[in-house]
Design an enzyme around this catalytic site. Structure first.
Site, PDB file in Angstrom:
ATOM      1  N   ASP A 285       3.106   4.982  13.047  1.00 57.26           N
ATOM      2  CA  ASP A 285       2.096   4.010  12.599  1.00 57.26           C
ATOM      3  C   ASP A 285       2.649   3.187  11.434  1.00 57.26           C
ATOM      4  OD1 ASP A 285      -0.171   2.498  12.375  1.00 57.26           O
ATOM      5  OD2 ASP A 285      -1.484   4.129  11.747  1.00 57.26           O
TER       6      ASP A 285
ATOM      7  N   ASN B  79      -2.005  -6.039  16.860  1.00 59.54           N
ATOM      8  CA  ASN B  79      -2.865  -6.656  15.832  1.00 59.54           C
ATOM      9  C   ASN B  79      -2.079  -7.619  14.945  1.00 59.54           C
ATOM     10  OD1 ASN B  79      -1.507  -4.532  14.552  1.00 59.54           O
ATOM     11  ND2 ASN B  79      -3.177  -4.102  13.130  1.00 59.54           N
TER      12      ASN B  79
ATOM     13  N   ASN C 167      -5.330   4.349   7.457  1.00 60.25           N
ATOM     14  CA  ASN C 167      -6.439   4.558   8.379  1.00 60.25           C
ATOM     15  C   ASN C 167      -5.920   5.032   9.733  1.00 60.25           C
ATOM     16  OD1 ASN C 167      -9.038   4.519   9.378  1.00 60.25           O
ATOM     17  ND2 ASN C 167      -8.920   2.382  10.029  1.00 60.25           N
TER      18      ASN C 167
END
Ligand code: DOR
Length: 441
Positions: A317, A106, A290
């Protein structure tokens, strides 16, 4: 593939002497020497001959293990280099004891074609620090509509496909992704989130969100998608990797699916096994992530999942964001926190020191299994394996000081926290890429 060796420093062999060598893949756990030469593990044991020109490191009192591998990092290049670059992220990884990381797609633009994958790979090689393996997007532009050219991205160095940062929105597209990935023998990594349930939410749905007046994200947003993807993995026979699992229901479904023989691997993050949603009070944006930090029962289920191997991978993450972005109102701040430099300390402090898992299990979750899940080199110390080694001190007490971090960003909820356990040497391809021996108390 992205695994070709780099030049070792003057080609000098490196001997790690007298550490506790833990290699779960070989069932090895004993005081031993490890000799690295020509970018490979050349010997493990005691009493073998030493090349004259070898550099010797005293590893007494330290753990010597296959290099830690993080399957889930956001390195922000191209497009958001003010948050992180591939080079700064690779250095943060090395400082955290990681010899390899997998970069999520991303970026801006998304890593969704062979040229973009090749760019990430080339920048990783140029950084000359922890290895950087690109992942490729599942869908073009991460728009959730059309499948990318998976085979071409693999040829360019992608090790998995994922739309991470976002879910794959439809079961039909996820089915196709699993089918194609299966033909290439790679996993699909899934960020499980039903956005029709999560949209507008900025933290876990529960008593704390009510108290703070924030819209919550229910566990069901994650669970619906985990259920869907497990069913599709069963249907297709594809390899599914579920990212950042946070719910009790999710852990239970993955456990049951594995027992039924479904090919699924799954991650726990250090922040989800350490914190609950009350860490968000009072509107601490560095705890906005998230999927969100959940309730105590969910955290307990994640910890139990790590213990029993349902969650067989610990991944960070690592999601760097600029200070100014995190300074906004809670609802407007981006999701994400950095994790590369605190992961090992959190895992030792929260899991090993509390006798939930032992050190061999920790290394299994942070090296052996990550390598297997994504077919990566490393994760073992047998003769001929890549000379990617982490040497850490499990008893080193230290305080997280954001001024000391190698990452370009500072968005951690763990600032000021006392941790035990830290990397002393990180070695890639037989070359020391991080040396903290002078800082060790
Ligand atoms: O907290 C998160 N941050 N979750 C994601 O899925 C994306 C990530 C990011 O890229 O910042």
């Amino acid at each position: 593939m992205a695994s070709e060796p780099r030049a070792t420093e003057a080609g000098r062999p490196l001997l790690l002497r007298g550490g506790r060598v833990i290699d779960p893949a070989a069932g090895h756990d004993a005081i031993a020497d490890v000799l690295l030469a020509d970018g490979r593990v050349s010997d493990v044991g005691t009493g073998f001959g030493l090349p004259d020109d070898a550099q010797v490191i005293d590893a007494a009192g330290l753990i010597v293990c296959p290099g830690l591998i993080d399957l889930h990092v956001h390195l922000r290049e191209p497009g958001q280099e003010h948050k992180e670059t591939i080079a700064s992220g690779a250095r943060a990884a090395a400082a955290g004891g990681f010899t390899a990381v997998c970069a999520m797609p991303n970026t801006d633009p998304p890593t969704d074609d062979p040229a973009a994958v090749g760019f990430v790979r080339a920048q990783g090689l140029r950084a000359g620090s922890a290895r950087v393996y690109p992942t490729g997007a599942v869908s073009i532009g991460q728009k959730g509509e059309r499948l990318t050219e998976i085979g071409e991205m693999i040829d360019a160095g992608a090790v998995a496909i994922t739309d991470d940062g976002r879910p794959v929105p439809t079961a039909g597209l996820m089915r196709l992704a699993l089918e194609y990935a299966r033909t290439f023998g790679i996993p699909v990594a899934s960020h499980c989130e039903d956005m029709t349930l999560s949209r507008g939410g900025s933290m876990n749905e529960g008593a704390t969100s009510t108290r703070l007046g924030l819209i919550g994200i229910p566990n069901a947003a994650e669970d619906v998608c985990i259920a869907r993807d497990l069913l599709l993995a069963e249907l297709t026979g594809g390899r599914l990797h579920i990212q950042h699992v946070t719910t009790r229901g999710g852990v239970e479904m993955i456990r049951a699916a594995r027992a039924r023989g479904i090919a699924v691997t799954a991650e726990a993050t250090p922040h989800h096994f350490t914190l609950t949603d009350d860490a968000v009070e009072p509107y601490r944006t560095n705890a906005k992530v998230n999927p969100p930090l959940r309730a105590a029962a969910d955290r307990a289920a994640v910890i139990e999942g790590v213990r029993d191997g349902t969650l067989d991978v610990i991944a960070t993450d690592h999601a760097p964001h600029h200070y100014d972005e995190k300074e906004q109102a809670f609802e407007d701040a981006p999701f994400g926190l950095i994790g590369l430099e605190t992961a090992l300390g959190l895992a030792i402090t929260e899991l090993v020191d509390r006798n939930i898992i032992d050190l061999p299990t920790l290394i299994t979750r942070m090296s052996t299994q990550p390598a297997r899940a994504f077919n990566l080199p490393g994760g073992a110390l047998d003769r001929g394996a890549p000379a990617d080694v982490t040497v850490f001190d499990p008893a080193w007490s230290w305080t997280v000081d954001t001024a000391q971090l190698r990452s370009k960003s500072r968005n951690t909820p763990f600032a000021g926290r006392e941790l035990r356990g830290r990397a002393v040497y990180t070695i890639v391809d037989g070359r020391i890429i991080h040396d903290a021996s002078a800082e060790r108390p």
